[in-house]
Design an enzyme around this catalytic site. Structure first.
Site, PDB file in Angstrom:
ATOM      1  N   ASP A  72     -70.358  54.098 -41.938  1.00  0.00           N
ATOM      2  CA  ASP A  72     -71.187  54.473 -43.097  1.00  0.00           C
ATOM      3  C   ASP A  72     -70.967  53.452 -44.212  1.00  0.00           C
ATOM      4  O   ASP A  72     -69.829  53.160 -44.573  1.00  0.00           O
ATOM      5  CB  ASP A  72     -70.808  55.885 -43.574  1.00  0.00           C
ATOM      6  CG  ASP A  72     -71.173  56.935 -42.524  1.00  0.00           C
ATOM      7  OD1 ASP A  72     -72.126  56.695 -41.767  1.00  0.00           O
ATOM      8  OD2 ASP A  72     -70.497  57.985 -42.463  1.00  0.00           O
ATOM      9  N   ASP A  94     -62.901  54.161 -30.088  1.00  0.00           N
ATOM     10  CA  ASP A  94     -64.107  53.936 -30.897  1.00  0.00           C
ATOM     11  C   ASP A  94     -64.016  54.820 -32.136  1.00  0.00           C
ATOM     12  O   ASP A  94     -64.046  56.053 -32.039  1.00  0.00           O
ATOM     13  CB  ASP A  94     -65.369  54.250 -30.075  1.00  0.00           C
ATOM     14  CG  ASP A  94     -66.656  53.871 -30.797  1.00  0.00           C
ATOM     15  OD1 ASP A  94     -66.588  53.040 -31.734  1.00  0.00           O
ATOM     16  OD2 ASP A  94     -67.729  54.375 -30.412  1.00  0.00           O
TER      17      ASP A  94
HETATM   18  C1  LIG Z   1     -73.568  55.244 -39.044  1.00  0.00           C
HETATM   19  S1  LIG Z   1     -72.705  56.172 -37.865  1.00  0.00           S
HETATM   20  C2  LIG Z   1     -72.481  54.999 -36.511  1.00  0.00           C
HETATM   21  C3  LIG Z   1     -72.306  55.689 -35.199  1.00  0.00           C
HETATM   22  C4  LIG Z   1     -71.996  54.789 -33.995  1.00  0.00           C
HETATM   23  N1  LIG Z   1     -70.741  54.090 -34.178  1.00  0.00           N
HETATM   24  C5  LIG Z   1     -73.109  53.828 -33.692  1.00  0.00           C
HETATM   25  O1  LIG Z   1     -72.900  52.611 -33.846  1.00  0.00           O
HETATM   26  O2  LIG Z   1     -74.180  54.273 -33.271  1.00  0.00           O
HETATM   27  C6  LIG Z   1     -71.073  56.210 -38.577  1.00  0.00           C
HETATM   28  C7  LIG Z   1     -70.187  57.273 -37.956  1.00  0.00           C
HETATM   29  O3  LIG Z   1     -68.889  57.210 -38.511  1.00  0.00           O
HETATM   30  C8  LIG Z   1     -68.410  58.534 -38.718  1.00  0.00           C
HETATM   31  N2  LIG Z   1     -67.356  58.485 -39.751  1.00  0.00           N
HETATM   32  C9  LIG Z   1     -67.513  58.196 -41.060  1.00  0.00           C
HETATM   33  N3  LIG Z   1     -66.328  58.214 -41.701  1.00  0.00           N
HETATM   34  C10 LIG Z   1     -65.382  58.520 -40.760  1.00  0.00           C
HETATM   35  C11 LIG Z   1     -63.976  58.693 -40.788  1.00  0.00           C
HETATM   36  N4  LIG Z   1     -63.283  58.548 -41.911  1.00  0.00           N
HETATM   37  N5  LIG Z   1     -63.343  59.002 -39.633  1.00  0.00           N
HETATM   38  C12 LIG Z   1     -64.031  59.149 -38.469  1.00  0.00           C
HETATM   39  N6  LIG Z   1     -65.371  59.008 -38.386  1.00  0.00           N
HETATM   40  C13 LIG Z   1     -66.034  58.682 -39.511  1.00  0.00           C
HETATM   41  C14 LIG Z   1     -69.650  59.306 -39.115  1.00  0.00           C
HETATM   42  O4  LIG Z   1     -69.534  60.692 -38.933  1.00  0.00           O
HETATM   43  C15 LIG Z   1     -70.710  58.680 -38.198  1.00  0.00           C
HETATM   44  O5  LIG Z   1     -70.816  59.336 -36.973  1.00  0.00           O
END
Ligand SMILES: C[S@@+](CC[C@H](N)C(=O)[O-])C[C@H]1O[C@@H](n2cnc3c(N)ncnc32)[C@H](O)[C@@H]1O
Length: 247
Positions: A157, A73
């Site tokens: 994001d 994930d």
């Molecule tokens: C809007 S949240 C969604 C969280 C979860 N997937 C959900 O559906 O509830 C997006 C997540 O992606 C992570 N994220 C953003 N850019 C990333 C990257 N380049 N590598 C790993 N994680 C990333 C952020 O820290 C955040 O926790």
């Protein structure tokens, strides 16, 4: 009617009263709220301190059965999807990656609490803090060959502004890297509450000949509901999603 056709074209939504929800789409807050009530900005994955290489762990120390198929994930946040799936699927190893260390700390704490509640080891799930754009390929390559069965990218994001689009996690290079580390038949799950972002992700995958869209998204979507997904279902907002298959 026009909206229904549009949705069919781009993917499935989770909702019933789509037209109203679609109209309200822009009025909802787009970022997570911290405990203090302030909006938490997204982590910019291009800043120097986050463009770090991370060594893959020794899989035989983090998974009890390292040879098992793997579900990754990307952007797992607090790990709800994988914690739920790991209990239901002991024959699959689960790897959560998130760029935010504080979220990974929370996921690891929830993992421990789950073990205390279950009174047994949940030894098929691991969370690590890493920038997926920098590290996913190396991490995935270090897993047993052909073991990656599922990759999910759930509500990444959105980075709305055109000048920020390069901060989005899904781009042509990222898709190519996933193609290189997944065997034929592996599934990729994408979902967003932002139609434009969903289309952007879907187009990146479908522009790569290694991926095809699975026809019946509802049936193919066999992973737990994410934190964000349940939020949007609860407030009655649509989201767009697809399952891609490695061909
Ligand atoms: C809007 S949240 C969604 C969280 C979860 N997937 C959900 O559906 O509830 C997006 C997540 O992606 C992570 N994220 C953003 N850019 C990333 C990257 N380049 N590598 C790993 N994680 C990333 C952020 O820290 C955040 O926790």
């Amino acid at each position: 009617m026009k909206q229904d056709q549009e949705k069919d074209k781009v993917g499935d939504t989770n909702n019933i009263n789509d037209q109203q929800q679609q109209q309200d789409g822009d009025s909802i807050p787009r970022k997570g709220k911290s405990k203090s009530g302030k909006w938490r900005p997204s982590a910019n994955p291009l800043v120097k301190r986050l463009v770090l290489s991370v060594d893959p762990p020794n899989w035989s120390t983090v998974f009890a059965r390292p040879e098992q198929p793997v579900f990754i994930d990307v952007g797992c946040a607090k790990g709800e999807v994988l914690l739920q799936s790991s209990v239901a699927n002991p024959g699959i190893n689960h790897l959560g990656i998130d760029i935010r260390e504080s979220l990974i700390d929370t996921a690891q704490r929830s993992h421990k609490i789950l073990e205390i509640e279950a009174k047994c080891k949940v030894d098929n799930v691991h969370f690590m803090s890493a920038n997926a754009n920098v590290n996913l390929f190396n991490i995935a390559k270090s897993l047993p060959a052909g073991s990656i069965q599922k990759v999910s990218i759930l509500f990444p994001d959105p980075w709305y502004k055109k000048k920020h689009a390069k901060r989005r996690v899904v781009n042509a290079t990222f898709v190519n890297e996933i193609a290189m580390v997944t065997p034929v038949g592996a599934k990729v799950y994408i979902i967003s509450d932002v139609q434009e972002l969903y289309e952007d992700m879907a187009n990146h995958f479908l522009s790569n000949s290694a991926f095809a869209k699975m026809e019946n998204t509802m049936d193919a979507w066999d992973i737990p509901v994410s934190h964000k997904q349940s939020f949007y279902i609860e407030i009655g907002m649509p989201s767009w999603r697809s399952v891609l298959v490695r061909v």
